[in-house]
Design an enzyme around this catalytic site. Structure first.
Site, PDB file in Angstrom:
ATOM      1  N   ASP A 432       0.862  -1.185   0.000  1.00 51.17           N
ATOM      2  CA  ASP A 432       0.000   0.000   0.000  1.00 51.17           C
ATOM      3  C   ASP A 432       0.898   1.234   0.000  1.00 51.17           C
ATOM      4  OD1 ASP A 432      -1.715   2.103   0.480  1.00 51.17           O
ATOM      5  OD2 ASP A 432      -2.741   1.160   2.180  1.00 51.17           O
ATOM      6  N   HIS A 433       0.909   1.967  -1.111  1.00 51.91           N
ATOM      7  CA  HIS A 433       1.814   3.100  -1.246  1.00 51.91           C
ATOM      8  C   HIS A 433       1.438   4.264  -0.325  1.00 51.91           C
ATOM      9  CE1 HIS A 433       5.083   5.205  -2.933  1.00 51.91           C
ATOM     10  NE2 HIS A 433       5.028   4.708  -4.163  1.00 51.91           N
ATOM     11  N   ARG A 434       0.234   4.283   0.195  1.00 51.44           N
ATOM     12  CA  ARG A 434      -0.146   5.335   1.138  1.00 51.44           C
ATOM     13  C   ARG A 434       0.615   5.194   2.448  1.00 51.44           C
ATOM     14  NH1 ARG A 434      -6.400   4.218   1.622  1.00 51.44           N
ATOM     15  NH2 ARG A 434      -5.429   2.198   2.095  1.00 51.44           N
TER      16      ARG A 434
END
Length: 460
Positions: A432-434
């Site tokens: 998850d790049h967040r």
């Protein structure tokens, strides 16, 4: 004062659940914290506890009924409370008296049938003509009235998924309401109806001979032949299970809302396999699998790179002080991911025992809801099927999922530039790049692969 007990929202995304049992009978008192109802979700069995002491004045939903989240399922009274007019109490809360029942049929309180075009009272329970599989949500339903078409929630979903327009359906429920059985009958009719070939209209007779048609341009393409219906055989529409619907909703939301990126890596695992053989030869109570060691390595990598032991929330980044890891389990109904708690603090033998217990109960449908929640990462392994490499979808709200392939004997380049045979394991990390940036994920992957190639560090 009596109050309604409504079906609670057990798990995120669940729209309907099954009321599987009433441990406390109607009229029997209960204490705060007692289990007064048991509920079956798509993935687990859940106990509903009483918030305070009281008594069940009336059960509104019989066991085995599919119920919409938020619908009333029982009328509760305070501790020692006696209500002489239960029907009146229900009416005051928007739930009408039960209709006449056949002998031996459980009584379920339902609202009075509204007049055409009149919406039902909020929170009322709709009688179902389709049996226990029909949701008991109070939704105005039935044939067109003032331009509206009424149907139960389940009937609406089935028709929408099958692509059947509501105006083509005839309701068989009370006052023409469309229920599940109506949609299923329409689906069955459509599956068995063969398309008909309509004959071309004949030309009208003319008193004078028709003029010859103009020749088409030399460059005009020839018209394709008319389509001829082909009998492709009979097909069956298998209704989705609640678990399959839950998986579809959850993973669709994940791919639509979670910005995935992927890292791939490989490690030689001959030392890991030798360590596993030594541990099992020592006679541990639970046999250690390669996947157990991989789960322990994930936890050790989280300890080495603690910034990855997080999940994204709208309010901030949630950081954990223990490492809880989900383990994907294939069941007959679909995939579930129970969570092993405190993997970083457990010896590998206890990880194996915990994973085996969760997998067994997952296949029997005996997991609790809390065993499916939490964790920051999941391990999913298809190596036992011979799959060498694949990518997986993150299980929200976790931040990563590790896809593990099969270990294969391959030629590898040695440190001195020579060639040798080694057992190679390939993995793909979905992130998850967040919550985790690329460089941070790469640090985690390097630590994880190093642990696989130096497996004694996994046990420290």
């Amino acid at each position: 004062m009596p109050e309604l007990l409504r079906m609670p929202g057990i798990a995120a995304g669940d729209e309907e659940v099954v009321l599987s049992g009433w441990p406390v009978a109607a009229g029997a008192p209960f204490a705060a914290g007692d289990v007064i109802a048991t509920v079956e979700t798509a993935k687990a069995n859940v106990d509903v506890e009483a918030p305070s002491a009281g008594v069940i004045l009336r059960v509104l939903v019989p066991e085995g009924t599919t119920v919409q989240v938020g619908d009333p399922i029982a009328l509760l009274g305070a501790e020692g409370e006696q209500v002489s007019d239960v029907d009146g109490a229900l009416a005051g809360l928007g739930v009408g008296p039960a209709p006449t029942q056949a002998a031996g049929t459980p009584a379920v309180d339902t609202p009075p049938t509204p007049a055409a075009g009149t919406p039902p009272a909020p929170g009322a329970v709709e009688p179902s003509a389709a049996g226990a599989g029909e949701p008991s949500a109070a939704v105005a339903s039935g044939g067109p009235a003032n331009g509206r078409v009424f149907a139960s929630p389940l009937a609406r979903k089935l028709a929408r998924e099958a692509g059947i327009p509501f105006e083509t359906l005839t309701g068989t429920g009370p006052h023409g309401r469309i229920v599940r059985a109506d949609v299923e009958a329409a689906i069955a009719d459509r599956a068995t109806t063969e398309p008909e070939v309509q004959p071309a209209p004949s030309a009208a007779p003319s008193a004078a001979p028709a003029a010859p048609p103009a020749a088409p341009p030399a460059t005009a393409p020839a018209s394709p032949p008319a389509a001829v219906p082909v009998d492709s055989g009979r097909s069956d529409l298998v209704p989705h299970s609640r678990l399959r619907r839950a998986i579809a909703r959850r993973l669709t939301a994940s791919k639509a809302t979670v910005p995935h990126f992927y890292l791939r890596g490989s490690a030689t695992v001959d030392a890991l396999l030798a360590l596993r053989a030594d541990i099992n030869a020592a006679g541990t109570a639970a046999k250690i699998s390669v996947n157990d060691l991989v789960v322990k390595a994930v936890a050790a990598a989280h300890r080495a790179v603690p910034e990855t032991n997080v999940v994204w929330t709208d309010d901030g980044m949630r950081r954990f002080d223990t490492v809880d890891i989900g383990v994907a389990v294939a069941t007959d109904g679909g995939l579930v991911t129970p969570v092993v708690r405190g993997v970083d603090r457990l010896p590998v033998s206890q990880v194996a025992a915990a994973t085996g217990d969760l997998a067994d109960r997952a296949r029997r449908g005996a997991l609790r809801q809390d065993e499916l929640e939490g964790g920051s990462a999941t391990v999913t392994n298809l190596g036992m099927y011979g799959t060498e490499e694949f990518t997986a979808i993150i299980n929200p709200p976790q931040s990563m999922i590790l896809a593990v392939g099969a270990a294969r004997r391959e030629p590898v380049v040695t440190a001195d530039g020579g060639l040798a045979a080694a057992t190679v394991l390939r993995v793909t990390l979905s992130v998850d790049h967040r919550a985790i940036d690329g460089a941070l994920a790469a640090r985690w992957m390097r630590a994880f692969l190093d642990l696989l190639e130096h497996p004694l560090r996994i046990l420290i």
